[in-house]
Design a protein around this motif. Sequence first.
Motif, PDB file in Angstrom:
ATOM      1  N   ILE A  22       0.830  -1.207   0.000  1.00  0.00           N
ATOM      2  CA  ILE A  22       0.000   0.000   0.000  1.00  0.00           C
ATOM      3  C   ILE A  22       0.863   1.256   0.000  1.00  0.00           C
ATOM      4  O   ILE A  22       0.660   2.172  -0.807  1.00  0.00           O
ATOM      5  CB  ILE A  22      -0.942  -0.002   1.211  1.00  0.00           C
ATOM      6  N   THR A  23       1.838   1.319   0.893  1.00  0.00           N
ATOM      7  CA  THR A  23       2.672   2.520   1.002  1.00  0.00           C
ATOM      8  C   THR A  23       3.482   2.758  -0.260  1.00  0.00           C
ATOM      9  O   THR A  23       3.581   3.898  -0.739  1.00  0.00           O
ATOM     10  CB  THR A  23       3.613   2.404   2.212  1.00  0.00           C
ATOM     11  N   SER A  24       4.074   1.732  -0.810  1.00  0.00           N
ATOM     12  CA  SER A  24       4.882   1.875  -2.024  1.00  0.00           C
ATOM     13  C   SER A  24       4.040   2.343  -3.202  1.00  0.00           C
ATOM     14  O   SER A  24       4.524   3.068  -4.068  1.00  0.00           O
ATOM     15  CB  SER A  24       5.558   0.549  -2.371  1.00  0.00           C
ATOM     16  N   THR A  25       2.770   1.946  -3.231  1.00  0.00           N
ATOM     17  CA  THR A  25       1.880   2.391  -4.300  1.00  0.00           C
ATOM     18  C   THR A  25       1.487   3.849  -4.124  1.00  0.00           C
ATOM     19  O   THR A  25       1.423   4.618  -5.095  1.00  0.00           O
ATOM     20  CB  THR A  25       0.619   1.516  -4.348  1.00  0.00           C
ATOM     21  N   SER A 207      -3.568  12.292  -4.448  1.00  0.00           N
ATOM     22  CA  SER A 207      -2.246  11.811  -4.054  1.00  0.00           C
ATOM     23  C   SER A 207      -2.331  10.517  -3.257  1.00  0.00           C
ATOM     24  O   SER A 207      -1.389   9.725  -3.254  1.00  0.00           O
ATOM     25  CB  SER A 207      -1.520  12.883  -3.226  1.00  0.00           C
ATOM     26  N   PHE A 208      -3.463  10.314  -2.574  1.00  0.00           N
ATOM     27  CA  PHE A 208      -3.665   9.068  -1.839  1.00  0.00           C
ATOM     28  C   PHE A 208      -4.268   7.973  -2.711  1.00  0.00           C
ATOM     29  O   PHE A 208      -4.439   6.844  -2.259  1.00  0.00           O
ATOM     30  CB  PHE A 208      -4.570   9.306  -0.626  1.00  0.00           C
ATOM     31  N   SER A 209      -4.625   8.324  -3.941  1.00  0.00           N
ATOM     32  CA  SER A 209      -5.208   7.320  -4.825  1.00  0.00           C
ATOM     33  C   SER A 209      -4.179   6.241  -5.151  1.00  0.00           C
ATOM     34  O   SER A 209      -2.999   6.525  -5.354  1.00  0.00           O
ATOM     35  CB  SER A 209      -5.678   7.989  -6.126  1.00  0.00           C
ATOM     36  N   GLY A 210      -4.629   5.015  -5.189  1.00  0.00           N
ATOM     37  CA  GLY A 210      -3.749   3.890  -5.463  1.00  0.00           C
ATOM     38  C   GLY A 210      -4.050   2.707  -4.575  1.00  0.00           C
ATOM     39  O   GLY A 210      -3.835   1.551  -4.959  1.00  0.00           O
ATOM     40  N   TYR A 211      -4.588   2.983  -3.374  1.00  0.00           N
ATOM     41  CA  TYR A 211      -4.878   1.886  -2.456  1.00  0.00           C
ATOM     42  C   TYR A 211      -6.048   1.031  -2.957  1.00  0.00           C
ATOM     43  O   TYR A 211      -6.298  -0.059  -2.422  1.00  0.00           O
ATOM     44  CB  TYR A 211      -5.188   2.417  -1.057  1.00  0.00           C
ATOM     45  N   GLU A 212      -6.766   1.499  -3.987  1.00  0.00           N
ATOM     46  CA  GLU A 212      -7.858   0.696  -4.540  1.00  0.00           C
ATOM     47  C   GLU A 212      -7.370  -0.610  -5.158  1.00  0.00           C
ATOM     48  O   GLU A 212      -8.167  -1.517  -5.415  1.00  0.00           O
ATOM     49  CB  GLU A 212      -8.663   1.499  -5.564  1.00  0.00           C
ATOM     50  N   ILE A 213      -6.059  -0.716  -5.385  1.00  0.00           N
ATOM     51  CA  ILE A 213      -5.524  -1.999  -5.869  1.00  0.00           C
ATOM     52  C   ILE A 213      -5.735  -3.103  -4.841  1.00  0.00           C
ATOM     53  O   ILE A 213      -5.690  -4.291  -5.183  1.00  0.00           O
ATOM     54  CB  ILE A 213      -4.022  -1.897  -6.202  1.00  0.00           C
ATOM     55  N   MET A 214      -6.010  -2.721  -3.587  1.00  0.00           N
ATOM     56  CA  MET A 214      -6.212  -3.729  -2.556  1.00  0.00           C
ATOM     57  C   MET A 214      -7.529  -4.472  -2.744  1.00  0.00           C
ATOM     58  O   MET A 214      -7.761  -5.491  -2.092  1.00  0.00           O
ATOM     59  CB  MET A 214      -6.148  -3.092  -1.170  1.00  0.00           C
ATOM     60  N   ALA A 301      -0.181  -1.212 -10.013  1.00  0.00           N
ATOM     61  CA  ALA A 301      -1.476  -0.955 -10.644  1.00  0.00           C
ATOM     62  C   ALA A 301      -1.630  -1.735 -11.939  1.00  0.00           C
ATOM     63  O   ALA A 301      -2.689  -2.313 -12.210  1.00  0.00           O
ATOM     64  CB  ALA A 301      -1.635   0.544 -10.904  1.00  0.00           C
ATOM     65  N   TYR A 302      -0.585  -1.763 -12.755  1.00  0.00           N
ATOM     66  CA  TYR A 302      -0.657  -2.482 -14.027  1.00  0.00           C
ATOM     67  C   TYR A 302      -0.855  -3.978 -13.785  1.00  0.00           C
ATOM     68  O   TYR A 302      -1.635  -4.638 -14.487  1.00  0.00           O
ATOM     69  CB  TYR A 302       0.612  -2.239 -14.842  1.00  0.00           C
ATOM     70  N   TYR A 303      -0.168  -4.510 -12.794  1.00  0.00           N
ATOM     71  CA  TYR A 303      -0.333  -5.934 -12.468  1.00  0.00           C
ATOM     72  C   TYR A 303      -1.765  -6.204 -12.001  1.00  0.00           C
ATOM     73  O   TYR A 303      -2.355  -7.231 -12.357  1.00  0.00           O
ATOM     74  CB  TYR A 303       0.663  -6.359 -11.393  1.00  0.00           C
TER      75      TYR A 303
END
Length: 386
Positions: A22-25, A207-214, A301-303
């Motif tokens: 999560i943090t790295s994303t 900027s916090f977007s990205g955790y939706e990969i979870m 995200a791509y994965y």
Amino acid sequence: MRKQDVSSQQQTFSLWQLTSLITSTLIGVGVLTLPRTTTSVLLEAGWMSPVFGSVFAFLSIWMIATLSKRFPGMTFIEYSPIVWGTKKNPKMGKWLSLPWIIGYLSFLYSTTAIVARVFGEVVVTSVLLETPLEVIIISMFLLAFILCLHEVEVVARVNELLFPLILFPILFIALASFQKAEWNNILPLFRVSGSSLLEGTYEAIYSFSGYEIMLIYFAYAHENNSKARSGFYGIGIAMVVYTLIVVAGIVVFGYEELQRVTWPTLELVKTTQVPGLILERLESAFLAVWVTAVFTTVANAYYAVMYGLRQLFNKGIVFQRVISAIMFIPLYFIALWPQNIVDIFRVSSYLGMISIILNLGVPTLYLIVIFMRGFGQKEKERNADG
């Protein structure tokens, strides 16, 4: 797709791996622009933006974790047809869930392209001045493609390895920049109105977007109860990093000067000196770390998109490898679609609005449907080898 051996736990994600993921994303291109975007609305109180923006992220990741706990061992792609379908008519669930699945994967796909484009713009304007933008973008996509050749357990291991290499140097640079701080630049502390605070909070949400990969990766949690904790830890760490960077930008430059630079964090690094002059040009070291941070954002995200397509069509690792090579091509053209940096920031703003709808609206809707229909399964684990 192989079923999991319940006794096998070595191929599931630990709490540390989920937190690293999560943090790295989250820590990516937003690091470079956040001091400017937040202070454009909140002025010297721009540091409040990532703090209040994280509240929405905490709420959203809690809902995503709650969804995953209701359907342990299943990804968003797998449990969506169950949520929308019935035992008598399972095909209805597949069709009703398809718009939500396609919308989710399309958003991640588009975000991946824009993040790679921003990365390319920074590199060709700051470091590799003679290198074509297309080469930089293709190089990043190739790295993401290589990751897609492996099973999902490799994603966890890569992020676990790179996480300390990203976090500690960025924290060190943020703290070292306080050497030239003018603390009067951050005063008065509480001058903003409520409406300005909401507008400034919106600037930090993307900027916090990205955790939706979870919605994909939570299926592989080693313990069902570690999902929410890892989400809180990951977003909390990102919030601290973002707040330190914004505060550093304000106290060193002042909010007026931040509006005149495209990449304020990079300019902040250029003004920072390491004690003992160990590094004469700190921005070179920072960009090396930042490249790693962007790679984890793009690749994760791509994965997730490729793995989601694999599950949508109920295929195996060979399909994932082939489709990741094919989808590489339109992704490249989407990344090059914005004509200039102004268009890039405009598209990023639109994606920010979509991320609010996706990250808050979709989990809320799913939880309401689940509550009304009384869905949920017994806890089980999920093998990370596919």
